[in-house]
Design a protein around this motif. Structure first.
Motif, PDB file in Angstrom:
ATOM      1  N   LYS A  87       0.843  -1.196   0.000  1.00  0.00           N
ATOM      2  CA  LYS A  87       0.000   0.000   0.000  1.00  0.00           C
ATOM      3  C   LYS A  87       0.881   1.250   0.000  1.00  0.00           C
ATOM      4  O   LYS A  87       1.875   1.309   0.737  1.00  0.00           O
ATOM      5  N   PRO A  88       0.525   2.253  -0.772  1.00  0.00           N
ATOM      6  CA  PRO A  88       1.316   3.496  -0.790  1.00  0.00           C
ATOM      7  C   PRO A  88       0.939   4.419   0.361  1.00  0.00           C
ATOM      8  O   PRO A  88       0.512   5.550   0.167  1.00  0.00           O
ATOM      9  N   PHE A 117       8.632   3.302  -9.009  1.00  0.00           N
ATOM     10  CA  PHE A 117       8.495   3.680  -7.611  1.00  0.00           C
ATOM     11  C   PHE A 117       8.473   5.201  -7.457  1.00  0.00           C
ATOM     12  O   PHE A 117       8.952   5.936  -8.323  1.00  0.00           O
ATOM     13  N   ALA A 118       7.927   5.650  -6.336  1.00  0.00           N
ATOM     14  CA  ALA A 118       7.950   7.073  -6.015  1.00  0.00           C
ATOM     15  C   ALA A 118       9.323   7.427  -5.447  1.00  0.00           C
ATOM     16  O   ALA A 118       9.718   6.879  -4.415  1.00  0.00           O
ATOM     17  N   ALA A 256       9.679   4.666  -2.616  1.00  0.00           N
ATOM     18  CA  ALA A 256       8.487   4.160  -1.945  1.00  0.00           C
ATOM     19  C   ALA A 256       7.514   3.635  -2.997  1.00  0.00           C
ATOM     20  O   ALA A 256       7.693   3.892  -4.197  1.00  0.00           O
ATOM     21  N   PRO A 257       6.490   2.900  -2.598  1.00  0.00           N
ATOM     22  CA  PRO A 257       5.502   2.446  -3.582  1.00  0.00           C
ATOM     23  C   PRO A 257       4.898   3.614  -4.348  1.00  0.00           C
ATOM     24  O   PRO A 257       4.672   4.697  -3.783  1.00  0.00           O
ATOM     25  N   THR A 260       2.480   7.025  -3.219  1.00  0.00           N
ATOM     26  CA  THR A 260       2.669   7.533  -1.856  1.00  0.00           C
ATOM     27  C   THR A 260       2.541   9.054  -1.848  1.00  0.00           C
ATOM     28  O   THR A 260       3.013   9.728  -2.755  1.00  0.00           O
TER      29      THR A 260
END
Length: 323
Positions: A87-88, A117-118, A256-257, A260
């Motif tokens: 989950k982001p 990815f972020a 991060a995912p 996010t």
């Protein structure tokens, strides 16, 4: 008065809203629980060391535990895929590196976008270096190229598809030479074989050989970034060594995912920007030959995308296959 159909729609919408995973809001994050910090390599290397250093100080800066979990395997893709599917919500971070860009082409059948990815922070720059033994006849990169044209030369790297390997392929293409690439499972054995005379050169991150160069056991022929490094300021850049345009930047940072909240990303980035300035952190990074970077998340995102395109060409041209 609300019609039956309107009431039904509202009930369905409300149920759907409850079914969706609740994302952390910047105002409350990270109060809910500990943050998982996934490291996609085994413990002990520089990427793992940097992640643990960041996790320790992020715990203090964010007021929440940041817990490191190593998930090595498949060229880092096991850890990458795990994080891509989380989950982001800000409660999962990933110790990213330059392999994000490389793996997009090296592993073309991945079930996720390894560059999607972020971006959070580049964290540290990881200079690569070409070293030879101190008694090598090659005192410069130009002389090493000449040596490679005259007789077989073996150059070790930490592995097939590593950043060091790809830089070596760039150099060979630019200089119109071929050497024997010898991939290792990590850099320690390559360094030992260079000292033992099995190899004529090693391309590796600078922290693995800086002490050997300082005491005169090895000689550095170039460093990969566009500027000289603080770890070995006497070693020229690739441009200074005669191959402009072949510079490359390795890095250990955080992503991060996808999805996010940007406010959460900005908070982590701001924390890391302060953490790398702490004397004890700066000293530890310098000992590893690493250099802090304070570029904002969008700069890291552009670096990942640009490197993905760049390394795709090198991987295809050299027909590189993962181990």
């Amino acid at each position: 008065m609300t019609s039956p159909s309107r009431r039904s729609f509202l009930a369905i919408a409300g149920a759907a809203a409850l079914a969706r995973p609740a994302l952390a809001q910047p105002g409350t994050w990270p109060a809910e629980r500990s943050i998982r910090y996934i490291v996609p390599v085994a413990p002990g290397g520089s990427q793992d060391i940097v992640a643990r250093l960041f996790a320790k100080h992020l715990t203090e800066a964010l007021g929440q535990n940041v817990l490191v979990e190593n998930m090595p395997g498949a060229g880092s893709n096991i850890g990458y895929e795990f994080v891509a599917r989380q989950k982001p919500d800000g409660y999962t971070l990933l110790a990213g590196s330059d392999s994000l860009s490389i793996n997009k082409t090296l592993f073309p059948k991945l079930g996720f976008d390894v560059t999607g990815f972020a971006p959070v922070t580049q964290g540290v720059r990881v200079p690569q270096i070409l070293v030879v033994r101190a008694d090598s006849p090659a005192r410069t990169l130009e002389e090493f190229v000449t040596l490679a044209r005259r007789s077989p030369v073996a150059v070790g790297t930490p592995g097939n598809g590593s950043l060091s390997h790809l830089i070596g392929e760039q150099i060979q293409a630019a200089a119109e030479i071929r050497w024997t690439h010898v991939p290792y499972k990590g850099g320690a054995l390559a360094v030992n074989d260079l000292l033992g005379g099995t190899l004529q050169g090693v391309l590796i991150n600078i922290g693995a050989v800086a002490d050997h160069v300082r005491i005169g056991r090895m000689r550095g022929l170039f460093v990969s970034p566009g500027q000289r490094t603080g770890a070995l300021p006497e070693v020229p850049t690739l441009a200074e060594a005669g191959l402009p345009g072949a510079e490359a930047v390795g890095w250990h940072g955080i992503v991060a995912p996808a999805g996010t909240d940007p406010a959460i990303l900005a908070r982590v980035h701001a924390a890391i920007a302060q953490i790398v300035k702490k004397p004890e952190v700066a000293e530890r990074l310098a000992a590893l030959g690493l250099e802090p970077v304070e570029a904002p998340p969008e700069v890291l995102g552009e670096l990942i995308r640009a490197d993905a395109a760049r390394w795709a060409e090198v991987v295809r041209r050299a027909r590189i296959q993962p181990d």
